[in-house]
Design a protein around this motif. Structure first.
Motif, PDB file in Angstrom:
ATOM      1  N   LEU A 519       0.831  -1.202   0.000  1.00  0.00           N
ATOM      2  CA  LEU A 519       0.000   0.000   0.000  1.00  0.00           C
ATOM      3  C   LEU A 519       0.863   1.249   0.000  1.00  0.00           C
ATOM      4  CD1 LEU A 519      -2.524  -1.095   2.801  1.00  0.00           C
ATOM      5  CD2 LEU A 519      -2.829  -1.339   0.321  1.00  0.00           C
ATOM      6  N   SER A 520       0.345   2.310  -0.629  1.00  0.00           N
ATOM      7  CA  SER A 520       1.023   3.608  -0.544  1.00  0.00           C
ATOM      8  C   SER A 520       0.610   4.342   0.728  1.00  0.00           C
ATOM      9  CB  SER A 520       0.689   4.457  -1.773  1.00  0.00           C
ATOM     10  OG  SER A 520      -0.716   4.658  -1.874  1.00  0.00           O
ATOM     11  N   ASP A 521      -0.554   3.968   1.281  1.00  0.00           N
ATOM     12  CA  ASP A 521      -1.055   4.564   2.523  1.00  0.00           C
ATOM     13  C   ASP A 521      -1.573   3.424   3.399  1.00  0.00           C
ATOM     14  OD1 ASP A 521      -2.325   5.863   4.583  1.00  0.00           O
ATOM     15  OD2 ASP A 521      -3.566   7.156   3.304  1.00  0.00           O
ATOM     16  N   VAL A 522      -0.904   3.198   4.510  1.00  0.00           N
ATOM     17  CA  VAL A 522      -1.262   2.062   5.369  1.00  0.00           C
ATOM     18  C   VAL A 522      -2.667   2.213   5.953  1.00  0.00           C
ATOM     19  CG1 VAL A 522       1.122   1.489   5.939  1.00  0.00           C
ATOM     20  CG2 VAL A 522      -0.125   3.159   7.346  1.00  0.00           C
ATOM     21  N   ASN A 523      -3.203   3.402   5.919  1.00  0.00           N
ATOM     22  CA  ASN A 523      -4.548   3.621   6.451  1.00  0.00           C
ATOM     23  C   ASN A 523      -5.635   3.475   5.385  1.00  0.00           C
ATOM     24  OD1 ASN A 523      -3.693   4.267   9.142  1.00  0.00           O
ATOM     25  ND2 ASN A 523      -2.966   6.256   8.353  1.00  0.00           N
ATOM     26  N   ASP A 524      -5.215   3.244   4.150  1.00  0.00           N
ATOM     27  CA  ASP A 524      -6.176   3.099   3.049  1.00  0.00           C
ATOM     28  C   ASP A 524      -5.956   1.749   2.370  1.00  0.00           C
ATOM     29  OD1 ASP A 524      -7.861   3.246   0.921  1.00  0.00           O
ATOM     30  OD2 ASP A 524      -6.893   4.969  -0.039  1.00  0.00           O
ATOM     31  N   PRO A 525      -6.808   0.779   2.667  1.00  0.00           N
ATOM     32  CA  PRO A 525      -6.608  -0.570   2.108  1.00  0.00           C
ATOM     33  C   PRO A 525      -6.765  -0.632   0.589  1.00  0.00           C
ATOM     34  CG  PRO A 525      -8.739  -0.401   3.221  1.00  0.00           C
ATOM     35  CD  PRO A 525      -7.994   0.861   3.543  1.00  0.00           C
ATOM     36  N   ASP A 526      -7.290   0.445  -0.013  1.00  0.00           N
ATOM     37  CA  ASP A 526      -7.464   0.447  -1.464  1.00  0.00           C
ATOM     38  C   ASP A 526      -6.300   1.106  -2.202  1.00  0.00           C
ATOM     39  OD1 ASP A 526      -9.964  -0.803  -1.294  1.00  0.00           O
ATOM     40  OD2 ASP A 526     -10.971   1.124  -0.954  1.00  0.00           O
ATOM     41  N   SER A 527      -5.281   1.541  -1.452  1.00  0.00           N
ATOM     42  CA  SER A 527      -4.184   2.285  -2.081  1.00  0.00           C
ATOM     43  C   SER A 527      -3.053   1.354  -2.516  1.00  0.00           C
ATOM     44  CB  SER A 527      -3.659   3.351  -1.121  1.00  0.00           C
ATOM     45  OG  SER A 527      -3.139   2.739   0.066  1.00  0.00           O
ATOM     46  N   LEU A 528      -3.410   0.323  -3.271  1.00  0.00           N
ATOM     47  CA  LEU A 528      -2.395  -0.618  -3.752  1.00  0.00           C
ATOM     48  C   LEU A 528      -1.409   0.101  -4.669  1.00  0.00           C
ATOM     49  CD1 LEU A 528      -4.617  -3.731  -4.566  1.00  0.00           C
ATOM     50  CD2 LEU A 528      -3.005  -3.487  -2.662  1.00  0.00           C
ATOM     51  N   VAL A 529      -0.135  -0.170  -4.466  1.00  0.00           N
ATOM     52  CA  VAL A 529       0.903   0.467  -5.294  1.00  0.00           C
ATOM     53  C   VAL A 529       0.907  -0.137  -6.694  1.00  0.00           C
ATOM     54  CG1 VAL A 529       3.374   0.859  -5.560  1.00  0.00           C
ATOM     55  CG2 VAL A 529       2.317   1.032  -3.290  1.00  0.00           C
ATOM     56  N   PHE A 530       0.812  -1.448  -6.746  1.00  0.00           N
ATOM     57  CA  PHE A 530       0.831  -2.135  -8.036  1.00  0.00           C
ATOM     58  C   PHE A 530      -0.557  -2.712  -8.319  1.00  0.00           C
ATOM     59  CE2 PHE A 530       5.306  -2.937  -6.521  1.00  0.00           C
ATOM     60  CZ  PHE A 530       5.871  -1.907  -7.273  1.00  0.00           C
ATOM     61  N   GLY A 531      -1.220  -2.166  -9.334  1.00  0.00           N
ATOM     62  CA  GLY A 531      -2.527  -2.704  -9.696  1.00  0.00           C
ATOM     63  C   GLY A 531      -2.432  -4.133 -10.198  1.00  0.00           C
TER      64      GLY A 531
END
Length: 668
Positions: A519-531
């Motif tokens: 994740l790019s943001d540990v508080n946002d589970p949808d912020s995957l770095v690699f799609g």
């Protein structure tokens, strides 16, 4: 006396007719198509003695019509079963089928993995790869040859139907001309010959007949189309599709100059059986191609993700053929090829692209004559390479399509007999992984890093490697993940070569698939770095065991790591991977087994139906023979009876002569 003479004479003539009919029946007891005849003597209502006599055939009209239907059913199941039984035997046999070869192939991959640097085990793998390719080619060629043979049987059947229709029409015409004497031998013989031809016709197509008052017989297809009328007969035509020349269509015409009417292939009889058998064979060919593509593409992709025995990037193992798209266009051409890595999306279906008048095109799934629209687009977009990843293939468009153009795409129909090997040396099996991972010797925990697999090494990956490039000259792309550090929260922080943090994988993942879960943001589970980590960076890894704050792990290129077998293990795992598209994706072996099972089930059902249809026809045939067939015992009995009647009538003539002579003598 003249009355007795007349009575006797009429009786002799009548019994002679009866004797002639009986003799004719006995003489034709073994004549094919002969119907038993009978002579009926009418009452002489004007005078004494026997009246006129008429000779006719004895027929059970209901049974005769039922026999036509029964013949069509037997013909249908016989033709269908014969056409596909040979292929089923080949597919299911261990000596000629594919599953034993697939098992041997993966067993040899396992053997090569146990000794990745030994040429002997690699040679064994090379041999099994060749056997697999040759077996796929052999099965594909045999199915194609059977399909073409089936097409020739369709042509022969249509030719025979047309000959029969012409002959039936000619007999009808002759019967009408001879209808002034319906008791004549010629008239009855022509009716027998015509009905025999109709019986033969009923074995080839399902027909119905309509008797006419003038003795002729109209013939219709069970579906309704008229084949024989009083003023002529139809001609069946079989022509290849304008898109696929091996796909036949059936038509009917009364005048070839006026074109023909397209008929359904569901015409019953042998002809209908051949059409349905062709559909089964083509479906089997497509499914075989789907299985071959799924395995070949997956092995290609995996071998290109590894390092060879010569420390070079791997290449594809197979050549998947580029296929010419059948087209009905004067201005545009198209070719199709499979998209690497998308084999699990490849179906066993055909597709039709239609250019519409409103500047749009539609891509349709083709199932026989039925089309199911998949999507619609603008014609202007049909230029260059058009990728359709959801279906696992791409098309290359050349030229400009015009309204009304059609393009038939058959992704898997011809793959099996065109598949070929690209690799030709055992050294070229890329059993080693492109990358490796290691733990820092100062780590406080006992966790270890393992590479989950390399899935992409092309220009979109973290290390762009062309096949045969040396690993020694490869480098990670800027920003690629190369190091992992455990932070105070137990999370996995991933860094690039410049020590920039790329993202963080939460401790809750327990180190599984670090890059896919980063994740790019540990508080946002949808912020995957690699799609899609499978495409970029093209690899993933996991960390298992107990980690401590500050522990670090390194990912590096596997230079001189050709003794490694980690990529070979991933190849080996493809045996149990669900690679083949379906309602539920299946392993290659399971998909092949289902294909064989489906074909076997079709044959089994057809055999059961054939047995039932044959029993029903035999029952109907018995009924018709009881009425129309010659019974020698009955005819012999009649022969004696009519002979006695003949002699008795002759005796009347003799008595009348004696009486007449006596009268003359008495009158002196």
């Amino acid at each position: 006396m003249s009355d007795m003479l007349k009575i006797g004479t009429s009786g002799v003539l009548a019994q002679r007719a009866m004797l002639q009919t009986t003799s004719n029946n006995i003489s034709n007891v073994n004549t094919e198509g002969y119907s038993r005849q009978r002579t009926i003597i009418r009452t002489n209502v004007l005078d004494q003695g026997a009246g006129f006599n008429t000779t006719s055939r004895i027929l059970n009209t209901y049974a005769e019509r039922e026999l036509l239907r029964d013949n069509a059913r037997v013909g249908y199941y016989t033709a269908k079963t014969e056409a596909i039984t040979t292929i089923d035997s080949m597919l299911s046999s261990d000596a000629t089928g594919l599953n034993p070869v697939i098992s041997d192939l993966f067993a040899s991959i396992q053997g090569a993995n146990s000794a990745p640097t030994e040429l002997s085990s690699r040679n064994s793998l090379m041999g099994n790869l060749e056997v697999f390719t040759n077996r796929v080619n052999s099965i594909g060629n045999n199915i194609q040859e059977q399909y073409l043979t089936n097409n020739r049987k369709i042509e022969e059947s249509v030719t025979r139907v047309n000959d029969l229709l012409q002959s039936i029409y000619k007999f009808n015409s002759q019967i009408v001309e001879a209808s002034t004497d319906t008791s004549s031998a010629a008239y009855l013989q022509m009716q027998d010959q015509r009905d025999h031809l109709i019986t033969e016709l009923s074995e080839i197509i399902d027909i119905k007949t309509v008797e006419q008052p003038n003795g002729s017989c109209y013939v219709n297809m069970a579906s309704g189309s008229t084949l024989v009328l009083g003023d002529g007969c139809a001609t069946l035509m079989v022509e290849p599709s304008s898109l696929d020349e091996t796909e036949y269509h059936l038509g009917l015409t009364y005048n070839a100059d006026n074109g023909y009417t397209l008929l359904s292939d569901d015409v019953g009889g042998k002809l209908g059986g051949y059409f349905d058998a062709g559909d089964e064979l083509r479906e089997t060919q497509r499914n075989l191609g789907k299985v071959a593509v799924a395995l070949a593409d997956s092995l290609n992709k995996q071998n290109k993700s590894g390092i060879t025995l010569e420390n070079k990037a791997g290449d594809a193992l197979f050549n998947l053929p580029e296929t010419r798209v059948f087209t009905r266009s004067a201005t545009c051409g198209m070719t199709m090829s499979f998209m690497e890595g998308y084999a699990s999306n490849v179906t066993g279906k055909d597709y039709l692209i239609k250019i519409n008048n409103d500047g749009t095109y539609t891509l349709n799934e083709k199932n026989g004559s039925e089309l199911t629209e998949i999507f619609q687009g603008n014609v202007d977009d049909l230029n260059g390479t058009i990728t359709i990843p959801d279906l696992g293939f791409q098309v290359e468009v050349s030229g400009v399509p015009a309204a009304g153009d059609e393009f038939l795409i058959q992704p898997t129909a011809n793959v099996s007999y065109n598949l070929s090997l690209k690799i030709n040396r055992p050294e070229d099996f890329a059993l080693a992984s492109v990358i490796r991972g290691s733990e820092d010797s100062q780590n406080l925990g006992n966790a270890t890093i393992s590479i989950d697999g390399v899935t992409n090494t092309d220009a979109l990956s973290a290390f762009s490697m062309t096949p045969s490039d040396s690993i020694n000259g490869a480098v990670f792309a800027t920003g690629a993940p190369v190091r992992v550090v455990i932070n105070a929260a137990g999370n996995y922080e991933v860094y690039d070569a410049s020590d920039n943090i790329i993202g963080t994988t939460l401790a809750s993942t327990k180190g599984g698939n670090i890059l896919a879960n980063m994740l790019s943001d540990v508080n946002d589970p949808d912020s995957l770095v690699f799609g899609d980590a499978g495409t970029y960076p093209g690899f993933d890894f996991s960390i298992t065991g107990t980690v401590r704050n500050g522990d670090s792990f390194v990912i590096e290129l596997n230079t001189n790591g050709f003794a490694d077998n980690s990529n070979g293990i991933l190849m080996q795992n493809l045996e149990q991977a669900q690679l083949v598209q379906g309602r539920i994706n299946q392993t290659v072996s399971a998909a092949y087994s289902d294909m064989v099972s489906d074909l076997g089930s079709t044959i089994s059902v057809s055999n059961v139906n054939l047995e039932a249809a044959t029993a029903k026809r035999d029952q109907t045939l018995t009924i018709t023979e009881e009425s129309s067939g010659v019974d020698l015992n009955e005819e012999a009995s009649n022969l004696v009876r009519y002979q006695q009647c003949y002699q008795a009538c002759a005796r009347i003539i003799s008595v009348s002569q004696t009486v007449f002579d006596s009268l003359l003598s008495a009158l002196g």
